[in-house]
Scaffold this motif. Structure first.
Motif, short mmCIF file in Angstrom:
data_model
loop_
_atom_site.label_atom_id
_atom_site.label_comp_id
_atom_site.label_asym_id
_atom_site.label_seq_id
_atom_site.Cartn_x
_atom_site.Cartn_y
_atom_site.Cartn_z
N GLU A 107 0.84 -1.18 0.00
CA GLU A 107 0.00 0.00 0.00
C GLU A 107 0.87 1.23 0.00
O GLU A 107 1.85 1.33 0.72
CB GLU A 107 -0.88 -0.01 1.25
N CYS A 108 0.53 2.17 -0.84
CA CYS A 108 1.22 3.45 -0.89
C CYS A 108 0.16 4.50 -0.61
O CYS A 108 -0.83 4.60 -1.32
CB CYS A 108 1.85 3.65 -2.26
N VAL A 109 0.33 5.25 0.46
CA VAL A 109 -0.67 6.20 0.90
C VAL A 109 -0.16 7.61 0.68
O VAL A 109 0.95 7.95 1.07
CB VAL A 109 -0.99 5.99 2.40
N HIS A 110 -0.97 8.43 0.06
CA HIS A 110 -0.64 9.84 -0.12
C HIS A 110 -1.66 10.65 0.67
O HIS A 110 -2.85 10.55 0.44
CB HIS A 110 -0.72 10.24 -1.59
N LEU A 111 -1.18 11.43 1.61
CA LEU A 111 -2.05 12.29 2.41
C LEU A 111 -1.82 13.73 1.99
O LEU A 111 -0.82 14.35 2.35
CB LEU A 111 -1.76 12.12 3.90
N ARG A 112 -2.69 14.26 1.20
CA ARG A 112 -2.55 15.63 0.74
C ARG A 112 -3.16 16.57 1.78
O ARG A 112 -4.17 16.26 2.39
CB ARG A 112 -3.22 15.83 -0.60
N GLY A 113 -2.51 17.70 1.96
CA GLY A 113 -3.03 18.68 2.90
C GLY A 113 -2.74 18.36 4.35
O GLY A 113 -3.35 18.91 5.25
N SER A 153 3.20 18.37 6.33
CA SER A 153 3.88 18.17 5.06
C SER A 153 2.85 18.15 3.95
O SER A 153 1.68 17.91 4.18
CB SER A 153 4.64 16.85 5.15
N GLU A 154 3.32 18.40 2.74
CA GLU A 154 2.40 18.37 1.61
C GLU A 154 2.03 16.94 1.23
O GLU A 154 0.94 16.68 0.81
CB GLU A 154 3.03 19.07 0.41
N GLU A 155 2.97 16.03 1.37
CA GLU A 155 2.71 14.66 0.95
C GLU A 155 3.50 13.69 1.82
O GLU A 155 4.66 13.92 2.13
CB GLU A 155 3.14 14.50 -0.51
N ILE A 156 2.88 12.60 2.21
CA ILE A 156 3.54 11.54 2.97
C ILE A 156 3.39 10.26 2.16
O ILE A 156 2.30 9.93 1.71
CB ILE A 156 2.89 11.35 4.36
N THR A 157 4.48 9.56 1.97
CA THR A 157 4.44 8.30 1.25
C THR A 157 4.92 7.19 2.16
O THR A 157 5.99 7.28 2.76
CB THR A 157 5.36 8.37 0.01
N LEU A 158 4.11 6.15 2.27
CA LEU A 158 4.48 4.97 3.04
C LEU A 158 4.79 3.85 2.04
O LEU A 158 4.03 3.62 1.11
CB LEU A 158 3.34 4.54 3.96
N THR A 159 5.89 3.17 2.25
CA THR A 159 6.29 2.09 1.36
C THR A 159 6.54 0.83 2.17
O THR A 159 7.17 0.90 3.23
CB THR A 159 7.58 2.48 0.60
N ALA A 160 6.06 -0.28 1.67
CA ALA A 160 6.27 -1.56 2.34
C ALA A 160 7.20 -2.43 1.50
O ALA A 160 7.06 -2.49 0.28
CB ALA A 160 4.94 -2.28 2.55
N LYS A 161 8.16 -3.09 2.12
CA LYS A 161 9.02 -4.04 1.43
C LYS A 161 8.46 -5.43 1.64
O LYS A 161 8.06 -5.78 2.74
CB LYS A 161 10.45 -3.98 1.98
#
Length: 147
Positions: free
Chosen positions: A16-22, A26-34
């Motif tokens: 899952e890659c989550v983008h939280l705008r606003g 921060s303007e954008e947060i990206t979570l990355t799973a290996k």
């Protein structure tokens, strides 16, 4: 453990890659799973074969782009190599489309490095030092493993 679809493809548990705008911090947060894939021997062989053919397609496309005058225009590269990638390397459409984009992006990156290098060399000349030559465009880039 990974589940296998009816077509024989792996279904990872969670990607899952989550983008939280606003977001207030921060303007954008990206979570990355290996993930670690648990493949059957047949799936591993197919993945290895695809990886090798994709690498060979990247090398071929880089040579073609280099011969086209170090072109970074992915559309022009695409027109030049599309049929070769699908027939010669056995790539599916989506993979064949991604190869020229990656090569074009790499040449754009090299061009940016060249421009930065030129700026640094003006400072060397002003300081009375001999300018250094940029070697990034001497040969087409290669993704082959080092021997």
């Amino acid at each position: 453990m990974n589940a296998v679809s009816p077509e024989g493809r792996l279904k990872p548990k969670l990607l899952e890659c989550v983008h939280l705008r606003g977001h207030p911090f921060s303007e954008e947060i990206t979570l990355t799973a290996k993930l670690k894939l648990n493949c059957t021997p047949q799936q591993k062989a197919a993945l290895d074969a695809f990886s090798l053919s994709y690498r060979d397609a990247l090398n071929h496309t880089a040579k073609v782009a280099y011969e086209m005058g170090k072109s970074s225009n992915a559309s022009k590269i695409q027109q030049e190599v599309d049929t070769h990638l699908r027939e010669r390397f056995g790539l599916k459409a989506q993979s064949a489309r991604s190869v020229p984009r990656r090569v074009g992006a790499f040449f754009k990156q090299l061009l940016t490095k060249f421009k930065d290098h030129q700026k640094k060399q003006t400072f060397r000349v002003e300081a009375g030092l001999k300018p250094r030559r940029f070697k990034g465009f001497d040969a087409p880039p290669s993704t082959s493993p080092a021997s």
